[in-house]
Design a protein around this motif. Structure first.
Motif, PDB file in Angstrom:
ATOM      1  N   ARG A  68     -11.239  -0.812  -3.224  1.00  0.00           N
ATOM      2  CA  ARG A  68     -10.764  -1.232  -1.903  1.00  0.00           C
ATOM      3  C   ARG A  68     -10.219  -2.655  -1.931  1.00  0.00           C
ATOM      4  NH1 ARG A  68     -11.791  -0.479   3.692  1.00  0.00           N
ATOM      5  NH2 ARG A  68     -12.186  -2.395   4.827  1.00  0.00           N
TER       6      ARG A  68
ATOM      7  N   LEU B  26      -9.690   3.437  -0.880  1.00  0.00           N
ATOM      8  CA  LEU B  26      -9.924   2.464   0.184  1.00  0.00           C
ATOM      9  C   LEU B  26     -11.396   2.391   0.596  1.00  0.00           C
ATOM     10  CD1 LEU B  26      -6.791   3.053   2.439  1.00  0.00           C
ATOM     11  CD2 LEU B  26      -7.372   0.941   1.245  1.00  0.00           C
TER      12      LEU B  26
ATOM     13  N   THR C 156      -6.101   8.401  -1.798  1.00  0.00           N
ATOM     14  CA  THR C 156      -5.890   7.071  -1.216  1.00  0.00           C
ATOM     15  C   THR C 156      -7.110   6.655  -0.393  1.00  0.00           C
ATOM     16  OG1 THR C 156      -3.495   7.430  -1.132  1.00  0.00           O
ATOM     17  CG2 THR C 156      -4.393   5.694   0.274  1.00  0.00           C
TER      18      THR C 156
ATOM     19  N   ARG D  26       1.753   2.003  -3.587  1.00  0.00           N
ATOM     20  CA  ARG D  26       0.545   2.490  -4.262  1.00  0.00           C
ATOM     21  C   ARG D  26       0.296   3.965  -3.942  1.00  0.00           C
ATOM     22  NH1 ARG D  26      -4.067  -1.180  -5.451  1.00  0.00           N
ATOM     23  NH2 ARG D  26      -3.278  -3.284  -5.736  1.00  0.00           N
TER      24      ARG D  26
ATOM     25  N   ALA E 280       0.826  -1.208   0.000  1.00  0.00           N
ATOM     26  CA  ALA E 280       0.000   0.000   0.000  1.00  0.00           C
ATOM     27  C   ALA E 280       0.862   1.261   0.000  1.00  0.00           C
ATOM     28  CB  ALA E 280      -0.922  -0.007   1.214  1.00  0.00           C
TER      29      ALA E 280
ATOM     30  N   TRP F  84      -6.620  -3.032  -3.000  1.00  0.00           N
ATOM     31  CA  TRP F  84      -5.665  -2.676  -1.955  1.00  0.00           C
ATOM     32  C   TRP F  84      -5.565  -3.783  -0.908  1.00  0.00           C
ATOM     33  CZ3 TRP F  84      -3.110   2.218  -0.929  1.00  0.00           C
ATOM     34  CH2 TRP F  84      -3.289   3.174  -1.943  1.00  0.00           C
TER      35      TRP F  84
END
Length: 293
Positions: free
Chosen positions: A163, A157, A153, A126, A123, A166
């Motif tokens: 989501r 999420l 971000t 990312r 993450a 991730w």
């Protein structure tokens, strides 16, 4: 002596010139990226790794995580005057912090090592890739860019379709010390050679009696339980018992970490690919002394 090398080649020439003169103290004016570049060149230079010059970090870059822990504490002319006073009175070493930077290397590849102090993937990579999007870099100043990155971000999420991407994590083979790397789906991996971060954030912990081996790490597996509560605690520098006992959250100290993955690794904001071998080693580097005001 004052130097302002504009290229990597010029920085290498500068460091070699300082090594020939046996200069024992460097003042680095810049952010995390600048400090990392200087450390990387020092590591590959004629300076012996067991006897690197002392460094005074004067924070002036976009990100200053390193300075928050080991920065000199003063900036500009005031900092230079304090350093000159210390040198004249032979008290340059009166207040020093020692740290081991992360050394990133690529096994089996002819590629120079990169040094820095805070890295990660999953993450973390990312989020950094979002921060590096041209729409953010061109349209926002640094502080606003951080907020924009956080907002984007958080949006991903909170969006069910995004989501899952991730939470499902990144395939990574991870090995500590000399242990054979094991495959896992990694939601988040972080590591640092620092001992504190700004605003009381500290997402690391060690087991009772565990020795400090130079690198603090956090490994969060995919689809972790109670993620929101975990983030709330970690940004406040807390690791409650339920987290320390959870198989999804593992933290500790290591001298060497091997990561094998297609995903890039981020070191002090710089995105580093894992190369043709899709593998890199993170080791605790040589001890560096940082001067304090």
């Amino acid at each position: 002596m004052f130097y302002a090398p504009a290229t990597s080649e010029a920085l290498q020439e500068t460091i070699e010139d300082l090594a020939r003169q046996q200069v024992e103290c460097l003042v680095v004016d810049g952010g995390d990226g600048t400090v990392g570049k200087v450390l990387s060149v020092l590591y590959a230079s004629s300076y012996p790794n067991h006897s690197l010059p002392m460094i005074a970090v004067l924070p002036s870059g976009n990100t200053n995580l390193i300075a928050a822990d080991v920065g000199f504490g003063l900036r500009g002319v005031e900092a230079l005057r304090r350093l000159q006073e210390r040198a004249r009175s032979k008290r340059l070493l009166s207040d020093v912090k020692q740290r081991q930077p992360l050394v990133i290397s690529w096994p089996g590849q002819d590629r120079a090592a990169e040094l820095g102090f805070f890295g990660g993937l999953g993450a973390f990579t990312r989020a950094i890739e979002i921060a590096h999007q041209p729409a953010i870099l061109k349209n926002y100043a640094h502080d606003a860019a951080v907020l924009a990155t956080f907002a984007l971000t958080a949006r991903q999420l909170l969006t069910p379709r995004l989501r899952q991407g991730w939470l499902n994590g990144t395939p990574v083979e991870l090995g500590l010390e000399e242990n054979t790397p094991e495959m896992q789906a990694c939601f988040l991996f972080l590591c640092t050679g620092l001992q504190c971060l700004p605003h009381g954030i500290w997402p690391f912990w060690k087991s009772e009696g565990e020795a400090d081996r130079g690198i603090s790490y956090l490994n969060v597996e995919a689809r972790p339980e109670r993620l929101t509560k975990a983030i709330w605690n970690l940004v406040r520098g807390r690791a409650p018992a339920w987290m320390q006992n959870s198989p999804f959250y593992r933290s500790g100290s290591s001298e060497r970490i091997r990561l094998c993955t297609e995903q890039s690794f981020v070191l002090d904001g710089e995105v580093l690919d894992t190369g043709p071998g899709q593998c890199l080693d993170i080791t605790a580097g040589p001890i560096v002394s940082f001067l304090q005001a």
